[in-house]
Scaffold this motif. Structure first.
Motif, PDB file in Angstrom:
ATOM      1  N   CYS A   1      -6.106   9.588   5.269  1.00 33.84           N
ATOM      2  CA  CYS A   1      -4.908   9.345   4.445  1.00 33.84           C
ATOM      3  C   CYS A   1      -5.085   9.997   3.069  1.00 33.84           C
ATOM      4  CB  CYS A   1      -4.705   7.842   4.304  1.00 33.84           C
ATOM      5  SG  CYS A   1      -3.531   7.383   3.015  1.00 33.84           S
TER       6      CYS A   1
ATOM      7  N   GLY B   1      -8.422   1.729   2.239  1.00 29.26           N
ATOM      8  CA  GLY B   1      -8.339   1.656   3.696  1.00 29.26           C
ATOM      9  C   GLY B   1      -8.267   0.225   4.190  1.00 29.26           C
TER      10      GLY B   1
ATOM     11  N   CYS C   1      -5.589   1.974  -2.448  1.00 28.76           N
ATOM     12  CA  CYS C   1      -5.973   1.587  -1.086  1.00 28.76           C
ATOM     13  C   CYS C   1      -7.178   2.386  -0.623  1.00 28.76           C
ATOM     14  CB  CYS C   1      -4.791   1.779  -0.138  1.00 28.76           C
ATOM     15  SG  CYS C   1      -5.148   1.155   1.499  1.00 28.76           S
TER      16      CYS C   1
ATOM     17  N   GLY D   1       1.953   8.066   8.484  1.00 28.05           N
ATOM     18  CA  GLY D   1       0.522   8.053   8.782  1.00 28.05           C
ATOM     19  C   GLY D   1      -0.152   6.714   8.592  1.00 28.05           C
TER      20      GLY D   1
ATOM     21  N   ARG E   1     -10.793  12.907   2.226  1.00 34.66           N
ATOM     22  CA  ARG E   1      -9.909  12.508   3.331  1.00 34.66           C
ATOM     23  C   ARG E   1      -9.120  13.701   3.885  1.00 34.66           C
ATOM     24  NH1 ARG E   1      -6.926   6.992   1.357  1.00 34.66           N
ATOM     25  NH2 ARG E   1      -8.730   5.613   1.135  1.00 34.66           N
TER      26      ARG E   1
ATOM     27  N   ARG F   1       0.846  -1.198   0.000  1.00 35.95           N
ATOM     28  CA  ARG F   1       0.000   0.000   0.000  1.00 35.95           C
ATOM     29  C   ARG F   1       0.878   1.244   0.000  1.00 35.95           C
ATOM     30  NH1 ARG F   1      -5.054  -1.666   2.286  1.00 35.95           N
ATOM     31  NH2 ARG F   1      -4.942  -3.930   2.466  1.00 35.95           N
TER      32      ARG F   1
ATOM     33  N   CYS G   1       1.205   3.692   2.131  1.00 37.37           N
ATOM     34  CA  CYS G   1       1.948   4.010   3.364  1.00 37.37           C
ATOM     35  C   CYS G   1       3.113   3.050   3.552  1.00 37.37           C
ATOM     36  CB  CYS G   1       1.011   4.002   4.572  1.00 37.37           C
ATOM     37  SG  CYS G   1       0.160   2.454   4.854  1.00 37.37           S
TER      38      CYS G   1
ATOM     39  N   CYS H   1      -6.705   5.652   7.957  1.00 38.88           N
ATOM     40  CA  CYS H   1      -7.104   5.513   6.550  1.00 38.88           C
ATOM     41  C   CYS H   1      -8.149   6.555   6.167  1.00 38.88           C
ATOM     42  CB  CYS H   1      -7.637   4.110   6.303  1.00 38.88           C
ATOM     43  SG  CYS H   1      -6.412   2.844   6.705  1.00 38.88           S
TER      44      CYS H   1
HETATM   45  S1  SF4 Z   1      -2.905   4.777   5.732  1.00 36.19           S
HETATM   46 FE1  SF4 Z   1      -4.623   3.379   5.287  1.00 36.19          FE
HETATM   47  S2  SF4 Z   1      -5.543   4.215   3.400  1.00 36.19           S
HETATM   48 FE2  SF4 Z   1      -3.496   5.110   3.555  1.00 36.19          FE
HETATM   49  S3  SF4 Z   1      -2.235   3.722   2.351  1.00 36.19           S
HETATM   50 FE3  SF4 Z   1      -2.087   3.063   4.503  1.00 36.19          FE
HETATM   51  S4  SF4 Z   1      -3.623   1.452   4.721  1.00 36.19           S
HETATM   52 FE4  SF4 Z   1      -4.097   2.607   2.830  1.00 36.19          FE
END
Ligand code: SF4
Ligand code: SF4
Ligand code: SF4
Length: 378
Positions: A166, A121, A119, A319, A226, A91, A93, A163
């Motif tokens: 994000c 979430g 992603c 994050g 978001r 993902r 992050c 998420c």
């Molecule tokens: S913080 Fe949550 S929404 Fe953002 S990339 Fe990571 S897992 Fe996905």
């Protein structure tokens, strides 16, 4: 220039089409292995290093769960380079954390084909197990989350707070992107984003075709929603922890288990000062602290632990929310760290994971930076 290929659900399952996609990658010797989220027996989804094509039947890259930030797993695969090519499915992050770990010389991306997924979430781990046990599938999640139903489950729980705030639903800095945002249900577009990615497409013999229409607008809309939620969380948090007393209250339930530190992909010290003799005090030390006010909450030095951790890594916080997910006492570590990191990162104009070429703020010193703090004048 990027190119796209389209994968269409086989027998109603996008996981079957993704398994075929990864199988081709192994069979055409594009990579020797794939690190990818896959179903485990008897339950759950974990990152799994797969070298045998038949083991790919269990893959589920878009499953709304991430029991750990997989950047940490990739450090294990690459800190001593194997020289063997591996595709890693991550993902946003996770990729951003990985790039920071490369700068810290904890990982290496030379042998990797970085595959980023869109992603929408992840659920907290216990919530995902309920989701899975209730019979809901990743297709159900994507259909609702990419449509107008959102990410809330039928049982009422939602994706992790991290998420919901994000700003990176699409993974930057990936060689290949698996795109569902802007695609129709049952479709996954593969975006070949770098030379490494484009070479993989050719080796796999996949056709290049048009990308998903409306993807950019759909990604921007998710970012906008978001970001608005993020700004609200930040302003609430600045109010909530705006003094030492308020910060102490926010952290009142901290038991110094250090789970948040262990779960954080960019908390990088090999030996944490908080587990050294520096913080192993003789009994009379605690008693004399107690004497000063007549009482003292134990364990001690919880606020100091968090302030120290912030000093070390708030410029690098991506994050991901794993710190809050790991906390046994429901302390909102992510909101606290992200809101502090927001200011640190803005002050240095540093976005962790943006570029491998940008030095980390704590790794470089410019004679004329932060002059309002250093008092230095030209
Ligand atoms: S913080 Fe949550 S929404 Fe953002 S990339 Fe990571 S897992 Fe996905
Ligand atoms: S502090 Fe928390 S949100 Fe930030 S990178 Fe570490 S685990 Fe992720
Ligand atoms: S995981 Fe929670 S209880 Fe444990 S050290 Fe971190 S904030 Fe404190």
């Amino acid at each position: 220039m990027t190119e796209y290929s389209k994968l269409v659900a086989q027998d109603g399952s996008i996981n079957k089409s993704l398994a075929s996609f990864f199988r081709t990658m192994l069979e055409k010797n594009v990579v020797d292995a794939v690190l990818v989220p896959a179903h485990q027996n008897p339950k759950g989804v974990m990152q799994t290093l797969i070298t045998a094509p038949e083991a790919l039947d269990a893959v589920d890259p878009f499953a709304p769960v991430a029991p750990t930030n997989s950047a940490r797993l990739v450090t294990r695969l690459t800190n001593v380079p194997s020289g063997r090519p591996v595709a890693v499915v991550m993902r946003s992050c996770e990729i951003r954390a990985l790039l920071e770990l490369v700068k810290l010389k904890q990982a290496n991306v030379d042998d990797l084909l970085l595959i980023g997924i869109d992603c929408l979430g992840r659920y907290e781990n216990a919530d995902y197990l309920k989701y899975e046990q209730g019979g809901a599938t990743t297709e159900d999640f994507l259909k609702a989350a990419c449509g107008d139903k959102g990410t809330k489950s039928a049982d009422g729980f939602d994706v992790a707070v991290a998420c919901r705030i994000c700003e990176y639903p699409a993974a930057d800095n990936a060689d290949v992107r698996l795109c569902v945002i802007g695609a129709s249900p049952g479709e996954v577009f593969v975006e070949w984003a770098t030379e490494k990615g484009l070479n993989a497409r050719k080796a796999m013999g996949l056709e290049a075709e048009a990308g998903p229409a409306g993807r950019d607008a759909a990604v921007q809309q998710i970012k906008k929603t978001r970001t608005a939620q993020r700004d609200k969380v930040f302003s609430d948090m600045y109010e909530h922890v705006g003094s030492m007393e308020k910060l102490r209250d926010h952290l009142a339930g901290c038991i110094n288990c250090y789970n948040c530190r262990a779960a954080c992909p960019v908390c990088y010290c090999k030996e944490c000062v908080f587990v050294t003799d520096t913080f192993r005090h003789p009994g009379d030390q605690y008693l004399s602290w107690g004497d000063k006010r007549g009482f003292m909450k134990m364990p001690t030095e919880t606020v100091l632990f968090h302030l120290t951790r912030m000093t070390h890594m708030s410029a690098l916080c991506v994050g991901c929310g794993q710190c809050s997910s790991a906390c046994p006492n429901d302390i909102h570590v992510t909101e606290l760290f992200r809101s502090v990191a927001n200011r640190t990162q803005a002050r240095f104009d540093y976005h962790p994971g943006r570029s491998l070429d940008e030095p980390q703020p704590l790794a470089v010193f410019y004679a004329e930076e932060l002059t309002e703090v250093t008092g230095q004048v030209k």
